[in-house]
Write an enzyme that holds these catalytic residues in place. Sequence first.
Site, PDB file in Angstrom:
ATOM      1  N   GLU A 141       0.654  -1.236   0.208  1.00  0.00           N
ATOM      2  CA  GLU A 141      -0.040  -0.062   0.064  1.00  0.00           C
ATOM      3  C   GLU A 141       0.983   1.206  -0.123  1.00  0.00           C
ATOM      4  OE1 GLU A 141      -3.192   0.358  -0.450  1.00  0.00           O
ATOM      5  OE2 GLU A 141      -3.552  -1.753  -0.595  1.00  0.00           O
ATOM      6  N   CYS A 145      -5.968   9.913  -5.230  1.00  0.00           N
ATOM      7  CA  CYS A 145      -5.471   8.645  -5.577  1.00  0.00           C
ATOM      8  C   CYS A 145      -5.765   8.429  -7.129  1.00  0.00           C
ATOM      9  CB  CYS A 145      -5.942   7.523  -4.962  1.00  0.00           C
ATOM     10  SG  CYS A 145      -7.962   7.141  -5.158  1.00  0.00           S
TER      11      CYS A 145
END
Length: 141
Positions: A16, A25
């Site tokens: 991650e 994102c």
Amino acid sequence: MMTTNEAGLKLIKSFEGCRLSAYKCPAGKWTIGYGHTRNVKPGDKITLEQADAYLRSDLKTSEKAVREKCEHLNLNSNEFSALVSFTFNCGSGNLSKLIAKRTKPVIAEKILLYNKAGGKVLAGLVRRRQAERALFIKKEV
């Protein structure tokens, strides 16, 4: 009640990545820490301790899904943690598909097939699925 073990947390964190300042994102959501999106605003900053706390909290949904859907498999902590990582990344719907009427050895092989995004094999997903499989089949000491 089983939760993600240290090996599972380390695996999830490594894939991650952690950012202590809010960013958008690829899906356009404001994100911080290890992929945390709830109530994140531009300009937000957190500490590493807060990022860890967010991750633990965010994993609860995936842990619950694995506990409920995989109860019949009698998972050990490595198997459980590998499937939590998978579920955190792929969702509980894909977990259901992965485990459907399968034994643990078959699940360990089939997990490798979940390596595509938009129909294309991604190197990062290949590595993550290999790491999840390795944790899934790793004997507990």
